[in-house]
Scaffold this active site. Structure first.
Site, short mmCIF file in Angstrom:
data_model
loop_
_atom_site.label_atom_id
_atom_site.label_comp_id
_atom_site.label_asym_id
_atom_site.label_seq_id
_atom_site.Cartn_x
_atom_site.Cartn_y
_atom_site.Cartn_z
N GLU A 104 0.86 -1.12 0.09
CA GLU A 104 -0.07 -0.02 0.09
C GLU A 104 0.81 1.26 0.01
O GLU A 104 1.90 1.38 0.56
CB GLU A 104 -0.76 -0.01 1.09
N TYR A 116 7.53 1.69 -7.61
CA TYR A 116 6.97 0.53 -7.80
C TYR A 116 6.59 0.09 -9.00
O TYR A 116 6.58 -0.81 -9.41
CB TYR A 116 5.85 0.69 -6.93
#
Length: 144
Positions: A104, A116
């Site tokens: 998250e 990411y």
């Protein structure tokens, strides 16, 4: 430069980085829990000349893993250190027969989201009001 497991003597340096990086930082007790009590936790740091530059915490449960924290000293950002740690973690996870990794990230943390994505994570959904301050989280995943 070397990646090593964090020890208790590293916690003060980790806390300095944590406090400069996060709105709601972990406290010493939280890091000690990850280090000494959480059986699923993997806690590594990147050192350069014995100075901690960056750290990562991830949990492994059966065939999945979760990136819990990754942070780099502000003065050392944009130099690839977080990516180096993340790539190392992903390689270790592959060797452990982990099939996928989740995380998250705050929707406002554009730099982290780009990192990411660069390492193959894809948006799964939005977790509304996920954080203490009610900011949404982007839930991301990648296969190994």
């Amino acid at each position: 430069m070397e990646i090593v497991k964090v020890t208790e003597k590293d916690i003060p340096s980790i806390l300095e980085i944590e406090n400069e990086c996060f709105k709601h930082p972990y406290q010493e007790k939280d890091f000690l829990y990850e280090l000494n009590e959480n059986l699923f936790s993997n806690f590594y740091c990147l050192k350069e000349d014995d100075e901690i530059i960056s750290y990562i915490i991830y949990w492994v449960t059966f065939d999945s893993a979760t990136i819990c924290k990754i942070a780099t000293k502000k003065s050392k950002r944009k130099l690839g250190f977080a990516g180096f740690l993340l790539e190392n973690a992903l390689n270790l996870l592959k060797k452990q027969d982990v099939l996928f990794v989740t995380l998250e990230v705050r929707v406002s943390n554009i730099n982290a989201i780009e990192l990411y994505k660069k390492y193959g994570f894809n948006k799964v959904n939005i977790k509304e009001k996920y954080y203490e301050d009610k900011e949404d989280a982007l839930y991301m995943m990648r296969g190994l």
